[in-house]
Write a protein that holds these residues in place. Structure first.
Motif, short mmCIF file in Angstrom:
data_model
loop_
_atom_site.label_atom_id
_atom_site.label_comp_id
_atom_site.label_asym_id
_atom_site.label_seq_id
_atom_site.Cartn_x
_atom_site.Cartn_y
_atom_site.Cartn_z
N ILE A 45 0.83 -0.98 -0.40
CA ILE A 45 0.05 0.23 0.54
C ILE A 45 0.86 0.74 0.19
N TYR A 54 -3.93 7.10 -2.67
CA TYR A 54 -3.57 5.48 -2.11
C TYR A 54 -3.99 4.63 -2.72
N SER A 55 -2.79 3.84 -3.01
CA SER A 55 -2.97 3.21 -3.79
C SER A 55 -2.59 1.81 -3.15
N MET A 56 -2.85 0.75 -3.66
CA MET A 56 -2.20 -0.90 -3.92
C MET A 56 -1.85 -1.60 -4.82
N VAL A 115 -7.43 2.20 -3.39
CA VAL A 115 -8.03 1.60 -2.02
C VAL A 115 -8.82 2.24 -1.24
N ALA A 117 -6.61 -3.36 4.14
CA ALA A 117 -6.26 -3.46 2.41
C ALA A 117 -5.48 -4.66 1.65
N GLY A 162 -8.26 -7.95 1.43
CA GLY A 162 -6.72 -8.64 0.42
C GLY A 162 -6.99 -9.33 0.15
#
Length: 265
Positions: free
Chosen positions: A81, A97-99, A118, A129, A134
């Motif tokens: 993340i 935010y991202s993953m 996210v 996440a 996840g």
């Protein structure tokens, strides 16, 4: 890390048995990329959280698998993340935010196609996440419902029950009305499974009397066994299975560091 450099972790040598950190991995110092270097669709990703999963051990082996092995000198693969520090992608604005499977690195230039947004529900936290929301949570959900086909009244046994997948498996089984026995590796984990997560019972496989305790705890035999560890615990469970029991073979972590892995006896 200084203001102008960052650290990444690379696979230096394929382990044969247990990982020896100073031999298996090497640290590299890199110049931090500039936002001006971004191409259309790319983002400047700062890693905040890294998921450490048993599957990573298999990715280090040069064998056929569901994904190619990590190459020697490549950044070690891993889901992260991160915070978008700069962006040339409308899908991931700066500050969001991202993953994605960005790997063991503090910073990276990543194409937006390799990332996911996210989206955390109310009362959730960012790290969910990489956990219950996840891959490990999805593994638990589909494993126990679609493969295990758990239903009310079932007796469910979960190995690796205090792990990211097993702990969710047990809770879903309880929601569905099953009776759940968890297996873990310490008394502290046993207590957490029973008092924190609501498992009906739990056993410590490191207890010298574990085989006998397992036999006594499964006197009515097993409807669903969700296996994360393989090895001797799987052998014990096979001997306690009901007719038409469902065995969900999710992992075999007791064998991952062995150069001579053992299957069921």
């Amino acid at each position: 890390m200084t203001a102008s450099t960052y650290t990444s972790v690379h696979l230096a040598k394929r382990p044969k048995d247990v990982i020896i950190p100073d031999e298996t991995f090497t640290l590299k110092t890199n110049d931090i990329p500039k936002a001006a270097d971004l191409k259309d669709g790319e983002v400047f990703f700062q890693s905040l959280y890294l998921s450490l999963d048993p599957a990573m051990r298999g990715w280090m082996n040069d064998t056929r698998s569901y994904v190619p092995p990590v190459g020697i000198n490549e950044t070690m693969r891993g889901a992260c993340i991160g915070l978008i520090k700069a962006s040339k992608s409308p899908s991931f604005p700066t500050g969001s935010y991202s993953m994605g499977t960005v790997g063991w690195t503090e910073y990276a230039i990543v194409h937006s196609n390799a990332l996911q947004k996210v989206d955390i529900p109310k009362n959730g936290k960012l790290t969910d996440a990489l956990g219950v929301l996840g891959l490990t949570g999805l593994t638990a959900y589909f494993g126990i419902l679609s493969v295990g086909q758990v239903k009310a009244g079932d007796f469910v046994v979960v190995s690796g029950a205090a792990g990211a997948t097993g702990s969710v498996v047990g809770q879903i089984a309880k929601i569905k009305g099953a009776r759940v026995l968890g297996i873990a590796g310490s008394e502290e984990k046993v207590t957490w499974l029973k008092e924190g997560l609501g498992f009906d019972d739990a056993l410590n496989y490191k207890d010298a009397a574990f085989p006998q305790k397992f036999k006594e705890a499964t006197k009515d035999y097993i409807d669903v066994f969700f296996d994360n560890v393989g090895g001797e615990i799987l052998d014990l469970a096979l001997a306690r299975a009901k007719t038409h029991a469902r065995f969900v073979i999710c992992g075999a972590i007791s064998q991952y560091n062995s150069s001579n892995p053992q299957g069921p006896k």
